[in-house]
Write a protein that holds these residues in place. Structure first.
Motif, PDB file in Angstrom:
ATOM      1  N   GLY A  11       1.629  -2.519  -1.719  1.00 51.22           N
ATOM      2  CA  GLY A  11       0.543  -2.898  -0.857  1.00 51.22           C
ATOM      3  C   GLY A  11       0.905  -3.016   0.311  1.00 51.22           C
ATOM      4  O   GLY A  11       0.455  -3.950   1.336  1.00 51.22           O
ATOM      5  N   VAL A  12       2.005  -2.365   0.953  1.00 51.30           N
ATOM      6  CA  VAL A  12       2.512  -2.392   2.164  1.00 51.30           C
ATOM      7  C   VAL A  12       3.005  -0.860   2.900  1.00 51.30           C
ATOM      8  O   VAL A  12       2.582   0.033   2.134  1.00 51.30           O
ATOM      9  N   VAL A  18      10.976   0.603   5.422  1.00 53.69           N
ATOM     10  CA  VAL A  18      12.136   1.347   6.296  1.00 53.69           C
ATOM     11  C   VAL A  18      12.662  -0.093   6.937  1.00 53.69           C
ATOM     12  O   VAL A  18      13.875  -0.095   7.008  1.00 53.69           O
ATOM     13  N   ASP A  19      12.031  -0.875   7.392  1.00 54.95           N
ATOM     14  CA  ASP A  19      12.547  -2.085   8.105  1.00 54.95           C
ATOM     15  C   ASP A  19      13.410  -2.821   7.227  1.00 54.95           C
ATOM     16  O   ASP A  19      14.343  -3.480   7.692  1.00 54.95           O
ATOM     17  N   LEU A  20      12.686  -3.074   5.893  1.00 51.41           N
ATOM     18  CA  LEU A  20      13.242  -4.031   4.903  1.00 51.41           C
ATOM     19  C   LEU A  20      14.682  -3.351   4.676  1.00 51.41           C
ATOM     20  O   LEU A  20      15.582  -4.433   4.700  1.00 51.41           O
ATOM     21  N   VAL A  32       7.936  -9.609   1.958  1.00 48.90           N
ATOM     22  CA  VAL A  32       9.133  -9.190   1.091  1.00 48.90           C
ATOM     23  C   VAL A  32       8.844  -9.708  -0.270  1.00 48.90           C
ATOM     24  O   VAL A  32       9.444  -9.029  -1.052  1.00 48.90           O
ATOM     25  N   LEU A  33       8.320 -10.718  -0.682  1.00 48.84           N
ATOM     26  CA  LEU A  33       8.260 -11.145  -2.052  1.00 48.84           C
ATOM     27  C   LEU A  33       7.204 -10.359  -2.600  1.00 48.84           C
ATOM     28  O   LEU A  33       7.452 -10.118  -3.931  1.00 48.84           O
ATOM     29  N   ARG A  34       6.236  -9.698  -1.863  1.00 49.42           N
ATOM     30  CA  ARG A  34       5.464  -8.615  -2.667  1.00 49.42           C
ATOM     31  C   ARG A  34       6.125  -7.162  -2.890  1.00 49.42           C
ATOM     32  O   ARG A  34       6.000  -6.841  -4.039  1.00 49.42           O
ATOM     33  N   ALA A  38       6.877  -5.897  -6.864  1.00 50.33           N
ATOM     34  CA  ALA A  38       6.719  -4.513  -7.334  1.00 50.33           C
ATOM     35  C   ALA A  38       7.773  -3.920  -7.628  1.00 50.33           C
ATOM     36  O   ALA A  38       7.690  -2.947  -8.635  1.00 50.33           O
ATOM     37  N   LEU A  39       8.998  -4.420  -7.609  1.00 47.75           N
ATOM     38  CA  LEU A  39      10.280  -3.818  -8.034  1.00 47.75           C
ATOM     39  C   LEU A  39      10.387  -4.562  -9.391  1.00 47.75           C
ATOM     40  O   LEU A  39      11.606  -4.327 -10.182  1.00 47.75           O
ATOM     41  N   GLY A  40       9.670  -5.488  -9.851  1.00 50.72           N
ATOM     42  CA  GLY A  40       9.997  -6.092 -11.044  1.00 50.72           C
ATOM     43  C   GLY A  40      11.102  -7.339 -10.800  1.00 50.72           C
ATOM     44  O   GLY A  40      11.688  -7.790 -12.146  1.00 50.72           O
TER      45      GLY A  40
END
Length: 59
Positions: A11-12, A18-20, A32-34, A38-40
């Motif tokens: 949801g970003v 890219v920035d992360l 970041v936590l979202r 999402a990656l599990g």
């Protein structure tokens, strides 16, 4: 997983992903936590002081 797929799952925006990946230091922890979710993935935090009410021995 591609950047657009991860962005959609978390949801970003793709720009955030890219920035992360680039290690931008001013990203919001909540977002970041979202992405981690999402990656599990999970996040483990250690080394924090134990609050007094949890550190009592019952005496």
């Amino acid at each position: 997983m591609t950047q657009p797929q991860l962005a959609l799952a978390a949801g970003v925006g793709v720009r955030f992903i890219v920035d992360l990946e680039a290690g931008k230091p001013t990203l919001r922890l909540e977002t970041v936590l979202r992405v981690i979710d999402a990656l599990g993935g999970t996040l483990q935090i250690s080394g924090l002081p134990i609050p007094p009410e949890e550190n009592s021995d019952g005496a």
